[in-house]
Design an enzyme around this catalytic site. Structure first.
Site, PDB file in Angstrom:
ATOM      1  CD1 TRP A   1      -3.137  -1.034   0.491  1.00 43.51           C
ATOM      2  CD2 TRP A   1      -1.882  -2.366   1.765  1.00 43.51           C
ATOM      3  NE1 TRP A   1      -3.801  -2.224   0.634  1.00 43.51           N
ATOM      4  CE2 TRP A   1      -3.061  -3.058   1.413  1.00 43.51           C
ATOM      5  CE3 TRP A   1      -0.929  -3.018   2.552  1.00 43.51           C
ATOM      6  CZ2 TRP A   1      -3.331  -4.362   1.828  1.00 43.51           C
ATOM      7  CZ3 TRP A   1      -1.190  -4.314   2.970  1.00 43.51           C
ATOM      8  CH2 TRP A   1      -2.381  -4.972   2.604  1.00 43.51           C
TER       9      TRP A   1
ATOM     10  CG  HIS B   1      -6.694  -0.957   3.345  1.00 51.48           C
ATOM     11  ND1 HIS B   1      -6.180  -2.208   3.530  1.00 51.48           N
ATOM     12  CD2 HIS B   1      -6.267  -0.241   4.416  1.00 51.48           C
ATOM     13  CE1 HIS B   1      -5.470  -2.260   4.637  1.00 51.48           C
ATOM     14  NE2 HIS B   1      -5.513  -1.081   5.201  1.00 51.48           N
TER      15      HIS B   1
ATOM     16  NE  ARG C   1      -4.485   0.981  -2.000  1.00 50.86           N
ATOM     17  CZ  ARG C   1      -4.776  -0.270  -2.150  1.00 50.86           C
ATOM     18  NH1 ARG C   1      -4.107  -0.997  -3.016  1.00 50.86           N
ATOM     19  NH2 ARG C   1      -5.742  -0.820  -1.432  1.00 50.86           N
TER      20      ARG C   1
ATOM     21  CD  GLN D   1     -10.125  -0.694  -0.911  1.00 47.84           C
ATOM     22  OE1 GLN D   1     -10.194  -0.691   0.321  1.00 47.84           O
ATOM     23  NE2 GLN D   1      -9.118  -1.237  -1.563  1.00 47.84           N
TER      24      GLN D   1
ATOM     25  CB  VAL E   1      -7.522 -12.417   5.661  1.00 51.07           C
ATOM     26  CG1 VAL E   1      -8.564 -11.333   5.843  1.00 51.07           C
ATOM     27  CG2 VAL E   1      -6.697 -12.195   4.408  1.00 51.07           C
TER      28      VAL E   1
HETATM   29  C1  FA5 Z   1      -6.955  -4.267  -0.050  1.00 56.09           C
HETATM   30  O1  FA5 Z   1      -6.999  -3.054  -0.110  1.00 56.09           O
HETATM   31  C2  FA5 Z   1      -7.455  -5.047   1.122  1.00 56.09           C
HETATM   32  N1  FA5 Z   1      -7.773  -4.127   2.185  1.00 56.09           N
HETATM   33  C3  FA5 Z   1      -8.654  -5.880   0.715  1.00 56.09           C
HETATM   34  C4  FA5 Z   1      -9.061  -6.873   1.750  1.00 56.09           C
HETATM   35  C5  FA5 Z   1     -10.054  -6.540   2.663  1.00 56.09           C
HETATM   36  C6  FA5 Z   1      -8.435  -8.117   1.791  1.00 56.09           C
HETATM   37  C7  FA5 Z   1     -10.447  -7.447   3.630  1.00 56.09           C
HETATM   38  C8  FA5 Z   1      -8.823  -9.020   2.762  1.00 56.09           C
HETATM   39  C9  FA5 Z   1      -9.807  -8.703   3.675  1.00 56.09           C
HETATM   40  P1  FA5 Z   1      -6.112  -4.507  -2.506  1.00 56.09           P
HETATM   41  O2  FA5 Z   1      -4.970  -3.593  -2.416  1.00 56.09           O
HETATM   42  O3  FA5 Z   1      -5.931  -5.724  -3.367  1.00 56.09           O
HETATM   43  O4  FA5 Z   1      -6.537  -5.043  -1.100  1.00 56.09           O
HETATM   44  O5  FA5 Z   1      -7.359  -3.694  -3.040  1.00 56.09           O
HETATM   45  C10 FA5 Z   1      -8.659  -4.247  -3.055  1.00 56.09           C
HETATM   46  C11 FA5 Z   1      -9.376  -3.873  -4.336  1.00 56.09           C
HETATM   47  O6  FA5 Z   1      -9.397  -2.461  -4.491  1.00 56.09           O
HETATM   48  C12 FA5 Z   1      -8.697  -4.393  -5.588  1.00 56.09           C
HETATM   49  O7  FA5 Z   1      -9.093  -5.698  -5.858  1.00 56.09           O
HETATM   50  C13 FA5 Z   1      -9.175  -3.426  -6.624  1.00 56.09           C
HETATM   51  O8  FA5 Z   1     -10.467  -3.790  -7.059  1.00 56.09           O
HETATM   52  C14 FA5 Z   1      -9.262  -2.145  -5.863  1.00 56.09           C
HETATM   53  N2  FA5 Z   1      -8.063  -1.316  -6.062  1.00 56.09           N
HETATM   54  C15 FA5 Z   1      -6.858  -1.429  -5.473  1.00 56.09           C
HETATM   55  N3  FA5 Z   1      -6.004  -0.487  -5.878  1.00 56.09           N
HETATM   56  C16 FA5 Z   1      -6.679   0.275  -6.762  1.00 56.09           C
HETATM   57  C17 FA5 Z   1      -6.369   1.453  -7.519  1.00 56.09           C
HETATM   58  N4  FA5 Z   1      -5.173   2.028  -7.455  1.00 56.09           N
HETATM   59  N5  FA5 Z   1      -7.320   1.959  -8.330  1.00 56.09           N
HETATM   60  C18 FA5 Z   1      -8.544   1.374  -8.368  1.00 56.09           C
HETATM   61  N6  FA5 Z   1      -8.910   0.312  -7.680  1.00 56.09           N
HETATM   62  C19 FA5 Z   1      -7.995  -0.249  -6.875  1.00 56.09           C
END
Ligand code: FA5
Length: 328
Positions: free
Chosen positions: A151, A170, A196, A210, A253
């Site tokens: 992140w 997130h 981010r 999100q 998790v």
């Molecule tokens: C997370 O942010 C974790 N907090 C998710 C999680 C929650 C895992 C609870 C387990 C339990 P991640 O970085 O993969 O994970 O982001 C989750 C989702 O947010 C991605 O699958 C995507 O759909 C979206 N996402 C992430 N980064 C971006 C971005 N820069 N732009 C748009 N969508 C994004």
């Protein structure tokens, strides 16, 4: 001859005039050719002594110029005013006002809230400006943990307290905040904006949305997650879409999964991370992991909107182009 008094009355009369007629009456009263008060004064000059003539003559002439200028100004003010308020042609067709349009992400957000509410989830929200503790440490991501690199973070200078602050990367910090303040069992979603510090491309923005989900209670399993999320997808897309689960890693998790949806072109788009709440997170909020289990997920709202509406580039959402927004 008391010019001072005459001046005071004339200025008052002109300035308080509310329309052109009253203004004209004031002009006649003071400057009128026949019986205007100031005209009379000027006319009387010939009967005055040389000294008086010089004094009164100068004053009266100056006053005449002053009043004329004041009248011109007042009349132009009154006519500008009049145009605005009295010369409206009510029979002319009205001007079309440019109206805004509901943003597609606002629509998607409303749909997601509604579907989860119908499945008995509570909707809660949390702060966008977050403490390091909630965004990372309490989620089993201590400062030296390599997963912090997952992140890229906008850190925010804090001159108020010693706490390290950031724009939440997130919506997961609300898992901790919610469990600190509530007892299990519960099921919640947390829609919200996330940030981010990363390079943008067609599926990545620095600011996106999100929706976090968290279900905690006795005997919750990953099968419950599968059922809930697949039911949500069916309701949200209104049709069956092809999707896949991949094993994945998030420190908060165990086990962790990621979920991709197949796009019409055949490519896969990652839409969420999920998994069973880690014991360390339960410890951080003083829940007894032997009594309750939980699953959590975090999905990208923008990505869901892209799939639902067939939008090829996430950056379009933030372009501020009404022509784009109006298509939805
Ligand atoms: C997370 O942010 C974790 N907090 C998710 C999680 C929650 C895992 C609870 C387990 C339990 P991640 O970085 O993969 O994970 O982001 C989750 C989702 O947010 C991605 O699958 C995507 O759909 C979206 N996402 C992430 N980064 C971006 C971005 N820069 N732009 C748009 N969508 C994004």
């Amino acid at each position: 001859m008391d010019i001072t008094n005459l001046r005071a009355r004339a200025i008052k009369d002109i300035e308080s005039a509310t329309d052109a007629k009253v203004c004209e009456a004031a002009r006649v009263r003071y400057l009128g050719r026949k019986e205007g008060e100031l005209t009379e004064v000027l006319r009387g000059l010939s009967k005055m002594s040389v000294e008086e003539k010089r004094r009164v003559g100068t004053e009266a002439n100056e006053l005449k110029q002053e009043l004329e200028a004041l009248l011109t100004k007042k009349l132009s003010e009154l006519s500008a005013h009049g145009k605005k308020h009295t010369h409206v042609d009510v029979t002319r067709p009205g001007k079309k006002m440019a109206l805004g349009h509901e943003h597609p992400l606002t629509k998607i957000d409303a749909q997601v809230r509604e579907i989860f509410s119908s499945m008995n989830f509570s909707v809660v929200e949390g702060p966008e400006l977050e403490e390091e503790h909630y965004n990372f440490d309490a989620l089993n991501i201590p400062a030296d943990h390599p997963a912090r690199d997952m992140w890229d973070t906008f850190w925010v200078k804090n001159e108020v307290s010693k706490k390290k602050m950031l724009m939440r990367t997130h919506t997961s910090p609300m898992q901790v905040r919610y469990m600190e303040a509530h007892e299990a069992p519960f099921q919640i979603i947390v829609p919200g904006r996330t940030f981010r510090y990363e390079a943008t491309d067609a599926s990545h923005e620095i600011n996106f949305y999100q929706v976090e989900g968290l279900v905690v209670g006795p005997d919750i399993t990953l099968a419950n997650f599968k059922y809930i999320i697949e039911t949500f997808f069916k309701k949200f897309f209104g049709k069956e879409l092809e999707f896949r689960y991949r094993p994945s890693y998030f420190p908060f998790v165990e086990p962790g999964v990621e979920l991709d949806i197949r796009l019409p072109g055949g490519k896969w788009l990652e839409v969420m991370g999920a998994g069973m709440v880690h014991r360390n997170v339960f410890d951080a909020v003083k829940y007894d992991y032997r009594k309750v289990q939980g699953f959590a997920f975090g999905m990208g709202l923008d990505r869901l909107a892209m799939i639902k509406y067939g939008i090829p580039d996430i950056r379009l959402f933030y372009s501020g182009d009404v022509r784009f927004i109006k298509q939805f």
